[in-house]
Design an enzyme around this catalytic site. Structure first.
Site, PDB file in Angstrom:
ATOM      1  N   ALA A  33      10.661  40.444   3.197  1.00 21.48           N
ATOM      2  CA  ALA A  33       9.906  41.504   3.881  1.00 21.48           C
ATOM      3  C   ALA A  33       8.673  40.984   4.603  1.00 21.48           C
ATOM      4  O   ALA A  33       8.253  41.553   5.614  1.00 21.48           O
ATOM      5  CB  ALA A  33       9.502  42.577   2.867  1.00 21.48           C
ATOM      6  N   ARG A  45       6.380  46.395  -1.977  1.00 19.92           N
ATOM      7  CA  ARG A  45       5.443  46.254  -3.089  1.00 19.92           C
ATOM      8  C   ARG A  45       3.981  46.497  -2.739  1.00 19.92           C
ATOM      9  O   ARG A  45       3.145  46.549  -3.613  1.00 19.92           O
ATOM     10  CB  ARG A  45       5.605  44.854  -3.710  1.00 19.92           C
ATOM     11  CG  ARG A  45       6.940  44.729  -4.411  1.00 19.92           C
ATOM     12  CD  ARG A  45       7.190  43.364  -5.008  1.00 19.92           C
ATOM     13  NE  ARG A  45       8.490  43.353  -5.660  1.00 19.92           N
ATOM     14  CZ  ARG A  45       9.648  43.268  -5.015  1.00 19.92           C
ATOM     15  NH1 ARG A  45       9.658  43.142  -3.713  1.00 19.92           N
ATOM     16  NH2 ARG A  45      10.786  43.304  -5.678  1.00 19.92           N
ATOM     17  N   ASP A 113      16.291  45.262   8.494  1.00 25.57           N
ATOM     18  CA  ASP A 113      15.655  45.872   9.670  1.00 25.57           C
ATOM     19  C   ASP A 113      16.257  45.445  11.009  1.00 25.57           C
ATOM     20  O   ASP A 113      15.801  45.880  12.064  1.00 25.57           O
ATOM     21  CB  ASP A 113      14.143  45.589   9.665  1.00 25.57           C
ATOM     22  CG  ASP A 113      13.810  44.105   9.523  1.00 25.57           C
ATOM     23  OD1 ASP A 113      14.578  43.259  10.028  1.00 25.57           O
ATOM     24  OD2 ASP A 113      12.764  43.803   8.911  1.00 25.57           O
ATOM     25  N   HIS A 130      21.400  41.996   1.880  1.00 27.11           N
ATOM     26  CA  HIS A 130      21.196  43.395   1.484  1.00 27.11           C
ATOM     27  C   HIS A 130      21.674  44.366   2.558  1.00 27.11           C
ATOM     28  O   HIS A 130      21.288  45.523   2.573  1.00 27.11           O
ATOM     29  CB  HIS A 130      19.716  43.636   1.137  1.00 27.11           C
ATOM     30  CG  HIS A 130      19.255  42.825  -0.036  1.00 27.11           C
ATOM     31  ND1 HIS A 130      17.928  42.510  -0.266  1.00 27.11           N
ATOM     32  CD2 HIS A 130      19.945  42.247  -1.067  1.00 27.11           C
ATOM     33  CE1 HIS A 130      17.830  41.776  -1.375  1.00 27.11           C
ATOM     34  NE2 HIS A 130      19.038  41.606  -1.863  1.00 27.11           N
ATOM     35  N   CYS A 141      36.986  53.608   3.970  1.00 24.02           N
ATOM     36  CA  CYS A 141      37.815  52.857   4.935  1.00 24.02           C
ATOM     37  C   CYS A 141      37.024  51.813   5.725  1.00 24.02           C
ATOM     38  O   CYS A 141      37.602  51.008   6.449  1.00 24.02           O
ATOM     39  CB  CYS A 141      38.533  53.814   5.897  1.00 24.02           C
ATOM     40  SG  CYS A 141      37.463  54.534   7.170  1.00 24.02           S
ATOM     41  N   SER A 205       9.077  37.324  -1.942  1.00 27.74           N
ATOM     42  CA  SER A 205       8.413  37.193  -3.241  1.00 27.74           C
ATOM     43  C   SER A 205       9.283  36.432  -4.244  1.00 27.74           C
ATOM     44  O   SER A 205       8.818  36.046  -5.307  1.00 27.74           O
ATOM     45  CB  SER A 205       8.090  38.580  -3.800  1.00 27.74           C
ATOM     46  OG  SER A 205       9.280  39.357  -3.859  1.00 27.74           O
ATOM     47  N   ILE A 247       2.157  34.464   8.197  1.00 28.06           N
ATOM     48  CA  ILE A 247       3.451  33.950   8.646  1.00 28.06           C
ATOM     49  C   ILE A 247       3.501  33.771  10.160  1.00 28.06           C
ATOM     50  O   ILE A 247       3.955  32.741  10.659  1.00 28.06           O
ATOM     51  CB  ILE A 247       4.571  34.884   8.146  1.00 28.06           C
ATOM     52  CG1 ILE A 247       4.738  34.699   6.638  1.00 28.06           C
ATOM     53  CG2 ILE A 247       5.891  34.621   8.875  1.00 28.06           C
ATOM     54  CD1 ILE A 247       5.558  35.768   5.961  1.00 28.06           C
TER      55      ILE A 247
END
Length: 258
Positions: A33, A45, A113, A130, A141, A205, A247
């Protein structure tokens, strides 16, 4: 975009990470995330996260209860209104560049996302552990359904969608709590983790299993493990390098690598 002031230690770590990536032959990215928060996508979180207000409904309840399905779709569209228009950030663009120049063989992501695809990475290079929240599928189907159609009907009738083809239950193409992990994706993720020389964790995390086993698989197979995350993780001691920095700031210059 505000650039965060990095400490000298963090700057040194970022420089070491870039050198490591520059010299790598085959990098695998692993994203959580944290890579998407600068794009306006909330993580689970953080205090005040909308996920706390609109928590995902457990899979067994979704399947067994029409009322739960109705509520799940209401929450889904409420969350889409919060972040559905998000665009890829600096981290996504840097990783997309590493894929495009042949340095990064795959991106394993825990995110739903769709921002790695939106950054220009071919879907064949993205392993979604995920699932993906940008469309829906019939649980029976497998037929793909588009969210715009589902939403128009849901807002007109209040009824949860059923499959146009077989009448089965339709759910977003995400993996819910209590739902089995996608076996093919897990096997692909394990295979690329065993076949890289640098495994780069970005914004995870590393507490959600079985996804969090992948960095260790890479390390046991001889890769160097690099963790870029705002906060400490349970696997920091196993890493060759841990970078606690913003990041976007840390990855942005990688978009210049050849």
């Amino acid at each position: 975009m505000d650039h965060h002031e990095l400490t000298q230690d963090a700057l040194d770590d970022v420089a070491e990470m870039r050198d490591m990536l520059r010299n790598a032959r085959r990098i695998v990215g692993f994203t959580g995330a944290g890579i998407s928060t600068e794009c306006g996508v909330p993580d689970f979180r953080s205090p005040g996260s909308p996920w706390l207000k609109f928590p995902p409904i457990e899979f067994g309840e979704f399947v067994s209860s029409p009322a739960a399905r109705q509520e799940a779709w209401r929450r889904k569209f409420a969350m889409d209104d919060i972040y559905g228009h998000a665009k890829p950030g600096r981290g996504h663009r840097a990783l997309a560049h590493l894929v495009s120049v042949g340095r990064m063989s795959a991106i394993i992501t825990q995110n739903i996302d769709n921002l790695h695809q939106a950054s220009g990475v071919a879907p064949s290079r993205i392993i979604e552990l995920h699932g993906n929240g940008a469309y829906a599928r019939c649980l029976d189907c497998g037929l793909r359904h588009e969210l715009a159609d589902i939403r128009a009907r849901f807002e007109a009738t209040g009824e949860p969608p059923v499959c146009a083809s077989c009448g089965g239950i339709v759910k977003t193409a995400t993996i819910s709590f209590g739902q089995a992990m996608p076996e093919r994706e897990m096997l692909r993720a394990q295979a690329v983790a065993m076949d890289c020389d640098v495994f780069l964790v970005v914004g995870s995390s590393l507490v959600v299993h079985p996804a969090a086993t992948l960095p260790l698989i890479a390390r046991q197979s001889g890769a160097r493990l690099v963790i870029l995350n705002r906060d400490p993780t349970p696997l920091d001691e196993a890493a060759s390098l841990v970078v606690n920095a913003d990041i976007g700031d840390a990855l942005e210059p990688l978009a210049q690598l050849n």
